[in-house]
Design an enzyme around this catalytic site. Sequence first.
Site, PDB file in Angstrom:
ATOM      1  N   ASP A  66      37.790  28.417  30.574  1.00 12.64           N
ATOM      2  CA  ASP A  66      36.860  29.548  30.619  1.00 12.64           C
ATOM      3  C   ASP A  66      36.050  29.685  29.330  1.00 12.64           C
ATOM      4  O   ASP A  66      36.321  29.020  28.335  1.00 12.64           O
ATOM      5  CB  ASP A  66      37.621  30.852  30.922  1.00 12.64           C
ATOM      6  CG  ASP A  66      38.954  30.948  30.179  1.00 12.64           C
ATOM      7  OD1 ASP A  66      39.138  30.235  29.169  1.00 12.64           O
ATOM      8  OD2 ASP A  66      39.806  31.732  30.606  1.00 12.64           O
ATOM      9  N   ASP A  84      48.051  41.480  32.575  1.00 11.67           N
ATOM     10  CA  ASP A  84      47.826  41.958  33.951  1.00 11.67           C
ATOM     11  C   ASP A  84      48.041  40.858  34.995  1.00 11.67           C
ATOM     12  O   ASP A  84      47.726  41.044  36.169  1.00 11.67           O
ATOM     13  CB  ASP A  84      46.407  42.546  34.088  1.00 11.67           C
ATOM     14  CG  ASP A  84      45.297  41.508  33.857  1.00 11.67           C
ATOM     15  OD1 ASP A  84      45.616  40.349  33.486  1.00 11.67           O
ATOM     16  OD2 ASP A  84      44.119  41.859  34.057  1.00 11.67           O
ATOM     17  N   HIS A 133      46.600  37.830  34.917  1.00 11.99           N
ATOM     18  CA  HIS A 133      45.490  36.896  35.108  1.00 11.99           C
ATOM     19  C   HIS A 133      45.842  35.509  34.591  1.00 11.99           C
ATOM     20  O   HIS A 133      46.657  35.359  33.676  1.00 11.99           O
ATOM     21  CB  HIS A 133      44.176  37.416  34.490  1.00 11.99           C
ATOM     22  CG  HIS A 133      44.090  37.400  32.992  1.00 11.99           C
ATOM     23  ND1 HIS A 133      43.654  38.493  32.262  1.00 11.99           N
ATOM     24  CD2 HIS A 133      44.354  36.442  32.063  1.00 11.99           C
ATOM     25  CE1 HIS A 133      43.657  38.185  30.971  1.00 11.99           C
ATOM     26  NE2 HIS A 133      44.074  36.945  30.826  1.00 11.99           N
ATOM     27  N   GLU A 174      40.970  37.792  37.301  1.00  9.42           N
ATOM     28  CA  GLU A 174      41.608  39.102  37.190  1.00  9.42           C
ATOM     29  C   GLU A 174      42.159  39.526  38.566  1.00  9.42           C
ATOM     30  O   GLU A 174      41.820  38.917  39.589  1.00  9.42           O
ATOM     31  CB  GLU A 174      40.580  40.125  36.693  1.00  9.42           C
ATOM     32  CG  GLU A 174      40.020  39.831  35.287  1.00  9.42           C
ATOM     33  CD  GLU A 174      41.028  40.111  34.158  1.00  9.42           C
ATOM     34  OE1 GLU A 174      42.233  40.260  34.421  1.00  9.42           O
ATOM     35  OE2 GLU A 174      40.575  40.172  32.995  1.00  9.42           O
TER      36      GLU A 174
HETATM   37  C1  F6R Z   1      42.278  31.558  27.895  1.00  8.85           C
HETATM   38  C2  F6R Z   1      42.778  32.042  29.177  1.00  8.85           C
HETATM   39  C3  F6R Z   1      43.482  33.353  29.281  1.00  8.85           C
HETATM   40  C4  F6R Z   1      44.658  33.468  28.310  1.00  8.85           C
HETATM   41  C5  F6R Z   1      45.375  34.802  28.476  1.00  8.85           C
HETATM   42  C6  F6R Z   1      46.481  34.969  27.463  1.00  8.85           C
HETATM   43  O1  F6R Z   1      41.625  30.309  28.055  1.00  8.85           O
HETATM   44  O2  F6R Z   1      42.603  31.380  30.134  1.00  8.85           O
HETATM   45  O3  F6R Z   1      43.946  33.514  30.588  1.00  8.85           O
HETATM   46  O4  F6R Z   1      45.538  32.413  28.542  1.00  8.85           O
HETATM   47  O5  F6R Z   1      44.457  35.853  28.367  1.00  8.85           O
HETATM   48  O6  F6R Z   1      45.935  35.030  26.181  1.00  8.85           O
HETATM   49  P1  F6R Z   1      46.869  34.966  24.881  1.00  8.85           P
HETATM   50  O7  F6R Z   1      47.487  33.620  24.886  1.00  8.85           O
HETATM   51  O8  F6R Z   1      45.924  35.142  23.734  1.00  8.85           O
HETATM   52  O9  F6R Z   1      47.870  36.049  25.013  1.00  8.85           O
END
Ligand code: F6R
Length: 240
Positions: A66, A134, A136, A141
Site C-alpha cells: 500500500d 481494527d 485491517h 478496513e
Molecule cells: C502497512 C500495512 C498495514 C500495517 C498495519 C500495522 O503496509 O499494510 O496494514 O501492517 O497498519 O501497522 P504497524 O506494524 O505499524 O502496527
Amino acid sequence: MKVIVGNNDYISGLIAEEFVKMVNQKPNCVLGLATGTSPLGVYANMIKAYKDGRVSFKDVKTFNLDEYIGLEGTHNQSYRYFMNTNLFDHIDIDKNNTHVLKGVGDYLGYANKYDELIKEAGGIDLQILGIGSDGHIAFNEPGTPFDSLTHVAELAESTIKDNSRLFNDISEVPTKAVTMGLKSIMNAKKIVLIATGKNKAKAIFNLLKGPMTEEVPCSILQKHPDCTIYVDEDAYSLVK
Ligand code: F6R
C-alpha cells in the site's frame, strides 16, 4: 493457520529465515512486503543475512501492499521512502524490480494494473503482513469486500489515530491510500503475519477465533492454505 508465539526478536528472526530460505530456493522469487513498525525486525535480520553473505536479492522482485495518497515517494512518511531506508538501500536488490503503489500523479492508473503486474511477475511467493488494531490487513478496513483487488481506500478513524504517532500532527496523516485488495493478498502462495503488543490482541483473537466476516478483514486468512501467524505473548493474550 499455524500460530507461533515468541518475543519480537525471536519471531522476527524466524520470519527473516523464511525469506532467506525462499530467496535461496528461488533466487528470482516474488516477495510481498509490508511497512509499519511490525516488519522492522524482519527487515533488519534480512539485511544482516545479506551482509553475512547468506543471501542475495539481485534477482528478486518485490510488491508492496500500500501507499498513502498525496505523499511523494521522497516524503519521509511515504511507504516508498520507508522501504528504501529500511530495506532496499541496504541489500543488493535492483530498485527497478521493487514495486510500491504510487501516491501521487497517475496513482489510479498504476493501481489498476498492479494485480496484472503481480500476475505477470509470476505471483507472490511469500507475503508478509502486519495487522491493524481494527483487524485491517494492508489498508483493507472493516467492510472491504473479500473479493477486492487493488483499490483506493479511506482510512478508518482508528487507523488515522494509530498512525499519527509517526507524523508531527494527526492533521498531517493522509485519509486515503491505495492498497492491494483482500483477493490480491489471498492470491499469495504463502503468507506470514506478524503482530506484537496488547493493542493487537483483539484483532488476533478475531483472526484466530472469530467468524469469517467482512467486518473483520483479516478473518479471510482463515481460508488461506499456507498462512502462519507470528505473535508475542501480548498480542496472543486474549486467545490463551
Ligand atoms: C502497512 C500495512 C498495514 C500495517 C498495519 C500495522 O503496509 O499494510 O496494514 O501492517 O497498519 O501497522 P504497524 O506494524 O505499524 O502496527
